[in-house]
Design a protein around this motif. Structure first.
Motif, mmCIF file in Angstrom:
data_model
loop_
_atom_site.group_PDB
_atom_site.id
_atom_site.type_symbol
_atom_site.label_atom_id
_atom_site.label_comp_id
_atom_site.label_asym_id
_atom_site.label_seq_id
_atom_site.Cartn_x
_atom_site.Cartn_y
_atom_site.Cartn_z
ATOM 1 N N ASN A 203 1.813 -39.909 -3.768
ATOM 2 C CA ASN A 203 1.073 -38.690 -3.495
ATOM 3 C C ASN A 203 1.594 -37.586 -4.417
ATOM 4 O O ASN A 203 2.712 -37.650 -4.907
ATOM 5 C CB ASN A 203 1.273 -38.291 -2.025
ATOM 6 N N GLY A 204 0.771 -36.558 -4.643
ATOM 7 C CA GLY A 204 1.197 -35.458 -5.507
ATOM 8 C C GLY A 204 0.658 -35.536 -6.909
ATOM 9 O O GLY A 204 1.127 -34.811 -7.787
ATOM 10 N N GLY A 205 -0.351 -36.385 -7.130
ATOM 11 C CA GLY A 205 -0.892 -36.537 -8.474
ATOM 12 C C GLY A 205 -2.272 -35.932 -8.654
ATOM 13 O O GLY A 205 -3.015 -36.346 -9.542
ATOM 14 N N GLU A 206 -2.629 -34.917 -7.835
ATOM 15 C CA GLU A 206 -3.935 -34.288 -7.986
ATOM 16 C C GLU A 206 -4.029 -33.552 -9.322
ATOM 17 O O GLU A 206 -3.037 -33.044 -9.837
ATOM 18 C CB GLU A 206 -4.205 -33.282 -6.867
ATOM 19 N N THR A 207 -5.241 -33.456 -9.823
ATOM 20 C CA THR A 207 -5.474 -32.646 -11.016
ATOM 21 C C THR A 207 -5.731 -31.191 -10.638
ATOM 22 O O THR A 207 -5.215 -30.275 -11.279
ATOM 23 C CB THR A 207 -6.659 -33.211 -11.818
ATOM 24 N N GLY A 646 5.227 -43.658 0.242
ATOM 25 C CA GLY A 646 4.112 -44.232 -0.502
ATOM 26 C C GLY A 646 4.401 -44.477 -1.961
ATOM 27 O O GLY A 646 3.480 -44.775 -2.728
ATOM 28 N N ARG A 647 5.626 -44.388 -2.390
ATOM 29 C CA ARG A 647 5.972 -44.586 -3.793
ATOM 30 C C ARG A 647 6.295 -46.047 -4.071
ATOM 31 O O ARG A 647 6.760 -46.778 -3.202
ATOM 32 C CB ARG A 647 7.163 -43.700 -4.169
ATOM 33 N N TYR A 648 6.097 -46.454 -5.310
ATOM 34 C CA TYR A 648 6.377 -47.833 -5.681
ATOM 35 C C TYR A 648 6.645 -47.909 -7.173
ATOM 36 O O TYR A 648 6.467 -46.947 -7.915
ATOM 37 C CB TYR A 648 5.232 -48.754 -5.257
ATOM 38 N N ASN A 649 7.076 -49.094 -7.642
ATOM 39 C CA ASN A 649 7.600 -49.251 -9.000
ATOM 40 C C ASN A 649 6.636 -49.840 -10.016
ATOM 41 O O ASN A 649 6.911 -49.779 -11.222
ATOM 42 C CB ASN A 649 8.865 -50.122 -8.982
ATOM 43 N N ALA A 650 5.532 -50.433 -9.575
ATOM 44 C CA ALA A 650 4.610 -51.050 -10.536
ATOM 45 C C ALA A 650 3.217 -51.090 -9.938
ATOM 46 O O ALA A 650 3.042 -51.352 -8.742
ATOM 47 C CB ALA A 650 5.059 -52.466 -10.900
ATOM 48 N N ARG A 672 6.319 -51.031 -1.224
ATOM 49 C CA ARG A 672 5.715 -49.693 -1.132
ATOM 50 C C ARG A 672 5.831 -49.252 0.317
ATOM 51 O O ARG A 672 5.138 -49.774 1.196
ATOM 52 C CB ARG A 672 4.255 -49.724 -1.567
ATOM 53 N N GLY A 673 6.686 -48.293 0.582
ATOM 54 C CA GLY A 673 6.948 -47.889 1.955
ATOM 55 C C GLY A 673 6.084 -46.728 2.403
ATOM 56 O O GLY A 673 5.555 -45.965 1.602
ATOM 57 N N GLY A 674 5.940 -46.572 3.716
ATOM 58 C CA GLY A 674 5.180 -45.463 4.277
ATOM 59 C C GLY A 674 3.702 -45.772 4.363
ATOM 60 O O GLY A 674 3.239 -46.836 3.960
ATOM 61 N N ASN A 675 2.951 -44.803 4.897
ATOM 62 C CA ASN A 675 1.513 -45.014 5.094
ATOM 63 C C ASN A 675 0.673 -44.015 4.339
ATOM 64 O O ASN A 675 -0.467 -43.741 4.705
ATOM 65 C CB ASN A 675 1.171 -44.965 6.583
ATOM 66 N N SER A 727 7.183 -68.166 3.965
ATOM 67 C CA SER A 727 6.827 -68.352 2.566
ATOM 68 C C SER A 727 6.340 -67.042 1.974
ATOM 69 O O SER A 727 6.707 -66.672 0.858
ATOM 70 C CB SER A 727 5.739 -69.428 2.433
ATOM 71 N N VAL A 728 5.493 -66.349 2.738
ATOM 72 C CA VAL A 728 4.981 -65.052 2.308
ATOM 73 C C VAL A 728 5.097 -64.085 3.473
ATOM 74 O O VAL A 728 4.625 -64.389 4.575
ATOM 75 C CB VAL A 728 3.511 -65.134 1.844
ATOM 76 N N LYS A 729 5.693 -62.940 3.229
ATOM 77 C CA LYS A 729 5.782 -61.902 4.258
ATOM 78 C C LYS A 729 5.029 -60.667 3.799
ATOM 79 O O LYS A 729 5.358 -60.068 2.789
ATOM 80 C CB LYS A 729 7.234 -61.524 4.533
ATOM 81 N N PHE A 730 4.008 -60.305 4.565
ATOM 82 C CA PHE A 730 3.272 -59.066 4.347
ATOM 83 C C PHE A 730 3.628 -58.065 5.446
ATOM 84 O O PHE A 730 3.815 -58.450 6.603
ATOM 85 C CB PHE A 730 1.757 -59.300 4.423
ATOM 86 N N GLU A 731 3.679 -56.810 5.076
ATOM 87 C CA GLU A 731 3.571 -55.713 6.041
ATOM 88 C C GLU A 731 2.472 -54.816 5.509
ATOM 89 O O GLU A 731 2.679 -54.046 4.573
ATOM 90 C CB GLU A 731 4.892 -54.944 6.177
ATOM 91 N N GLU A 732 1.283 -54.957 6.093
ATOM 92 C CA GLU A 732 0.096 -54.344 5.528
ATOM 93 C C GLU A 732 -0.555 -53.405 6.530
ATOM 94 O O GLU A 732 -0.216 -53.395 7.720
ATOM 95 C CB GLU A 732 -0.900 -55.420 5.084
ATOM 96 N N PHE A 733 -1.522 -52.626 6.045
ATOM 97 C CA PHE A 733 -2.377 -51.824 6.892
ATOM 98 C C PHE A 733 -3.738 -52.497 6.976
ATOM 99 O O PHE A 733 -4.079 -53.366 6.169
ATOM 100 C CB PHE A 733 -2.497 -50.407 6.333
#
Length: 809
Positions: A203-207, A646-650, A672-675, A727-733
Motif C-alpha cells: 500500500n502507499g503507491g497511489e499516483t 501487505g508487503r512482499y519481495n517479488a 505476503r503478510g496482512g490483509n 506438500s503445499v501450505k496456503f494461507e489465503e483470502f
C-alpha cells in the motif's frame, strides 16, 4: 529646450507606471542570492534561477503578489535549471507562480519535493506551479516515505507538469485537507503527465490522492481534468479520492494497473474520462464507494482487471462503517457510459462476512455494454435489488441477454482516429431516454458516451514539451560478450568492469574459486560456454560466514545459465547463498532469470540457493531446468518482508521443470503478510517440478505460500516430502485465485488451504517410478502411471523433452 523638459517630465511617470506593472526581474545564481531576492520581492517581480545544477537547494519562495501582479519564480531557460541532491521547494503566500524547474538525481530532504506551504502556519493560496518536472527523484530506501507534491491552502493550480518514475513509498501527489484552511479549496490539477509508476508491492503507491479517511466527510471541491495517467501501476488505486464534491473529468488513464477510486467522500462528479487498457493484465477503470456520485459520459475500453480493478466495480459497504472502512454505495447515478471489451464489470465487489451493506438507490441508465466474448455484460456478487437498470444497451456473445432495463442490439463497431471504439449505428440516438439535468445535451439523447470535440488527453498534449527523459534501460544481451577463464580473480574483474547489457561467458569446466562476492549493479548475463563437458563450478574457499557468490545490488538484474554452485565443498565455511538480493534496501526493482543451474551443499539452516532480503523487490524471479540438493535451509526464500502490512519481495515467481531433492527446509517460501488489498501479487507458477525428500519436519511444508494472491501449481510430483505436515501450505483470502492441479502426492503431506479450495482436478497418489533416483535421474520409467497425465499431455514431473539430467557439479 523648455519643451523637451516638459516632455521628459511627462515620460518619467509613464516609465514608472510601466515598471510597476511589469515588476523587477532579478537573476540569482545560488541559494544565498535567492534568499536575498525573496526578502526584497514585491508584487509583479520575477526571480530567475540561473541555468545549471542547483544541488542541495532548499528553496523557500514566500511573497504576497496580487491577481494583477503575481510574483514569479522561473528558470532562466525551461529545463536547464536542475535541482538535484537533497533539494526541495516550498511556497507560501498569495499569487505566486513557479515554472520551468526540473528535479532529478536526488530526493527530497522533507516530506515533499514541492509543497504549497512553508510550514503549518504559512500556506499558499491563489498560487500556481506549471511547466515543471519531477523524474526519478527517489529515496534510496523503498519504504522510506515521501510525496512529490503536496497541495495545501486554497485556489491553487498545478498544471502542465511532468511527474514520472516514483519508486519509493508514498503518494506521488496529494491534496491535503487536514484543517479548515485546506478544505473547500477549489484547487485545479490539469494537463499534467503522470508517468510510469512501477509496482510498489505494498500500500502507499497511489499516483494522486485527494484527502484522507480522517477528513473524508469534508468537501475538497478540487477539479482534476485533462491529465494523462500513463502506466501508473504502483497499487490498485491510481487516483484515490477521499473527500467530497470533487470534479474528475476528461482525464485519460492509459494502461494503468489500477483504478480511479472513490475511496471515501460523497457527491463527486466523474465525467468524460477515458480508461484505455489495450488488453494489458490488471488494467482497471472506476471503483465506486460512498454516496451521491454522478458518473457519466466515461469511456472504458479493453480493460482486463478483476475485482477491485474491474472496469466498473460497485462495492459493498460495511454496516455502521468506521470512517476508514467502506461506506455504503447509495444515491448514485451511473449514466451514458460506454464499456467496450472489458473483462469484468461487477456489482457487490468485496462481498464477504464484513462487507454486507449492498448498494441502495443506484441508477444505472443509458449505458452501452459491448463484449462479444461475454454472455452477460456484468456480474452481480450480492443482492442488487437496490440497483435499478434503465435504458441500457448490450451487445453480448450470444445476443440474447435479457434483463429489465436492457435492450440487446447487434451493433457495428469501428475504431476512430484516436484508436477509440465507437458504434456506427444511429440506433443509439433515442428520444425516450431518462434525462438528467447535470448531463450535457449532446450526451443526454444518446445511449453510451459521446466523444468530445476537444483533443483527448495524451502524452503529447500534457506535461511539458521540452523534457525528454533518459529512461532507456539496457536490455539483457544488448552489449558485448566477454570470455572469462577459471583464473583466480578473473570473473570478479570481468563483473566489476562490465557495462549494462553485456554478457560474461565462462569458457572452462571445473572449479571457479570465489572469495569475493560478484556484485551485480546493472543488467548482466553470466553463462557457461556451450559444449562444455561439465558446468563451471562456483566454490567458496573462505573461512568466514555470510558469504554469497552473487549479490544483486541496486540497479542490477541478472541472467544466469549453465552454472553450478557448491556452497560447502571449497572451504571451512558454508556459503550463505548462491544468489541473493542486496542486504541493503533497494529502490530499483530487479529481475532474476536462472536456467539450467544446480545448487548443492548449502548445509546450514540459514543458507539458501536464493534469498530476497527485506526492502528489496523483484519484478520477476524465474528458475527453469534447475536442480537443488543437499540443503539445510530453504532453497528459494522470498519471505523477508515480515511485517503484516501487505508487503512482499517479488511480484512474479516462476519455478518450472526443476528438481528439489534432499532439502531439509522449504523448497519455496513465499510470504505476503496482512490483509491489505492494494496489491495483486505475489503471482506464482510452479509447473513440471519434482520434490523428493523435501521438508519432512513436523508441521513442515514443501511449498509455503502465505498471502500469495494468484498461484497455479500443476503437473508436479511430491514424493516422500512434507510427511510431517503439508506438500503445499496456503494461507489465503477468499478472493485469492489459487489452484493445485494434475499433481501427484505420493507418501507426502496434504494440500492445505484455509477455504479448502486449492486442490482441483487431476490429483493423483501413485508411486512415481523414477528412472534412477540414486543417480539423480528423475525422468519417469515407461511403465509409470504418471506418463502423459499432465494438463499439457506430457508427464507429471519433469518434461519428457528433458533428455538428460543436468550435471550437479
Amino acid at each position: 529646450m523648455k519643451l523637451k523638459k516638459i516632455r521628459l517630465l511627462q515620460i518619467i511617470p509613464l516609465v514608472m507606471l510601466a515598471s510597476n506593472l511589469i515588476g523587477a526581474e532579478r537573476s540569482v545564481r545560488n541559494v544565498d542570492e535567492f534568499k536575498s531576492a525573496v526578502e526584497a520581492v514585491k508584487p509583479g517581480d520575477t526571480i530567475v534561477l540561473a541555468n545549471g545544477v542547483w544541488r542541495d537547494a532548499d528553496l523557500v519562495f514566500v511573497g504576497e503578489g496580487t491577481e494583477a501582479k503575481p510574483i514569479t519564480l522561473r528558470a532562466e531557460e525551461p529545463g536547464k535549471v536542475t535541482l538535484e541532491g537533497r533539494s526541495r521547494l516550498r511556497i507560501a503566500g498569495e499569487y505566486l507562480v513557479v515554472s520551468g524547474l526540473v528535479f532529478i538525481n536526488g530526493s527530497t530532504p522533507g516530506s515533499a519535493v514541492i509543497a504549497f506551504r512553508k510550514d503549518r502556519q504559512n500556506l499558499a493560496n491563489y498560487s500556481r506551479v506549471t511547466n515543471c518536472v519531477i523524474d526519478n527523484y527517489n529515496q534510496s530506501e523503498r519504504f522510506k516515505r515521501d510525496s512529490w507534491v503536496l497541495m495545501y491552502g486554497k485556489h491553487n493550480r498545478f498544471d502542465h507538469n511532468y511527474l514520472a518514475n516514483k519508486k519509493n513509498d508514498g503518494v506521488t501527489m496529494a491534496v491535503v485537507l487536514n484543517d479548515e484552511r485546506n478544505q473547500q479549496n477549489f484547487h485545479r490539477i490539469d494537463h499534467n503527465f503522470f508517468g510510469y509508476k512501477p509496482r510498489l508491492g505494498s500500500n502507499g503507491g497511489e499516483t494522486l490522492r485527494v484527502g484522507t479517511s480522517k477528513f473524508s466527510l469534508t468537501s475538497s471541491n478540487t477539479i482534476i481534468e485533462e491529465n494523462f495517467f500513463y502506466r501508473c501501476n504502483g497499487e490498485t488505486e491510481v487516483a484515490s479520492i477521499k473527500a467530497g464534491d470533487n470534479i474528475i473529468r476528461n482525464n485519460t488513464f492509459y494502461e494503468c494497473e489500477g483504478s480511479l477510486v472513490m475511496r471515501h467522500g460523497n457527491n463527486n462528479v466523474i465525467s468524460g474520462n477515458f480508461f484505455i487498457g489495450n488488453n494489458k493484465p490488471e488494467t482497471g477503470g472506476l471503483r465506486v464507494i460512498n454516496a451521491g456520485h454522478k458518473i457519466f459520459n466515461n469511456h472504458f475500453q479493453d480493460l482486463k482487471g478483476d475485482r477491485f480493478r474491474s472496469a466498473l466495480a460497485v462495492m459493498n459497504g460495511v454496516p455502521n462503517s468506521l470512517v476508514n472502512r467502506y461506506h455504503k454505495v447509495k444515491d448514485a447515478v451511473i449514466a451514458h457510459n460506454s464499456f467496450y471489451n472489458c473483462e469484468n464489470i461487477k456489482f457487490g465487489v468485496g462481498s464477504d462476512f464484513e462487507r454486507t451493506d449492498v448498494p441502495d438507490n443506484v441508477l444505472v441508465a443509458n449505458n452501452l455494454f459491448v463484449n462479444a466474448e461475454k454472455d452477460a455484460p456484468f456480474e452481480e456478487l450480492d443482492d442488487m435489488s437496490g440497483v435499478t437498470f434503465e435504458g441500457n444497451v448490450a451487445q453480448t456473445q450470444n445476443g440474447d441477454f435479457k434483463r429489465e432495463g436492457f435492450v440487446e442490439l447487434d451493433l457495428a463497431i469501428q475504431r476512430n482516429t484516436d484508436g477509440l471504439l465507437e458504434p456506427t449505428s444511429k440506433k443509439l440516438k433515442q428520444s425516450k431516454l431518462r434525462k438528467f439535468d447535470f448531463i450535457p445535451k449532446d450526451v443526454s439523447g444518446r445511449v453510451g458516451s459521446e466523444m468530445r470535440a476537444k483533443p483527448l488527453a495524451t502524452a503529447e498534449n500534457t506535461g511539458v514539451p521540452w523534457y525528454k527523459p533518459d529512461d532507456d534501460q539496457a536490455a539483457f544481451g544488448s552489449g558485448k560478450v566477454v570470455s572469462v577463464g577459471a583464473d583466480v580473480g578473473a570473473l570478479v574483474k570481468a563483473v566489476d568492469n562490465s557495462e549494462p547489457g553485456e554478457g560474461i561467458e565462462m569458457t572452462e569446466s571445473g572449479d571457479y574459486l570465489l572469495d569475493k562476492t560478484l556484485e551485480i549493479r546493472h543488467p548482466l548475463t553470466i553463462r557457461a560456454k556451450k559444449g562444455l563437458s561439465e558446468k563451471p563450478l562456483f566454490l567458496y574457499p573462505g573461512s568466514s560466514g555470510g558469504f554469497a557468490f552473487i549479490s544483486i545490488e541496486n540497479g542490477g538484474s541478472l541472467q544466469v545459465s549453465g552454472l553450478a554452485f557448491d556452497g560447502g565443498s571449497g572451504g571451512s565455511q558454508t556459503a550463505s547463498a548462491a544468489i541473493r538480493s542486496s542486504e541493503q534496501p533497494m529502490i530499483e526493482h530487479y529481475s532474476l532469470f536462472v536456467d539450467n543451474c544446480s545448487f548443492t551443499n548449502f548445509q546450514e539452516s540459514r543458507s539458501n540457493a536464493f534469498k530476497g532480503f527485506e526492502s528489496t523487490y523483484a519484478d520477476s524471479v524465474v528458475f527453469t531446468n534447475c536442480s537443488f540438493s543437499k540443503m539445510s535451509g530453504d532453497a528459494i526464500s522470498l519471505a523477508s518482508q515480515k511485517e503484516d502490512r501487505g508487503r512482499y519481495n517479488a511480484e512474479f515467481v516462476v519455478v518450472e521443470n526443476c528438481v528439489f531433492r534432499d532439502v531439509m527446509g522449504i523448497a519455496l517460501n513465499l510470504y505476503r503478510g496482512g490483509n491489505d488489498e492494494s496489491t495483486f501479487g505475489p503471482i506464482l507458477s510452479v509447473d513440471h517440478c519434482v520434490f523428493e525428500n523435501v521438508n519432512n519436519r513436523e508441521q513442515g511444508s514443501v511449498l509455503r505460500l502465505i498471502g500469495v494472491q494468484i498461484a497455479d501449481i500443476r503437473n508436479s510430483t511430491f514424493s516422500n516430502s512434507g510427511r510431517g505436515g503439508r506438500s503445499v501450505k496456503f494461507e489465503e483470502f477468499r478472493w485469492d485465485k489459487i489452484q493445485v492441479s494434475h499433481c501427484n502426492l505420493y507418501n507426502s503431506g496434504r494440500v492445505e488451504s484455509f477455504y479448502d479450495k486449492a486442490a482441483t482436478e487431476g490429483m493423483l497418489s501413485e508411486p512415481p517410478m523414477f528412472r534412477d533416483k540414486a543417480a539423480g535421474d528423475f525422468r519417469l520409467q515407461e511403465t509409470s502411471k504418471l506418463r502423459g497425465r499432465a494438463s499439457d499431455g506430457l508427464d507429471i514431473g519433469l518434461k519428457t523433452e528433458r533428455t538428460e539430467e543436468q550435471p550437479e557439479g
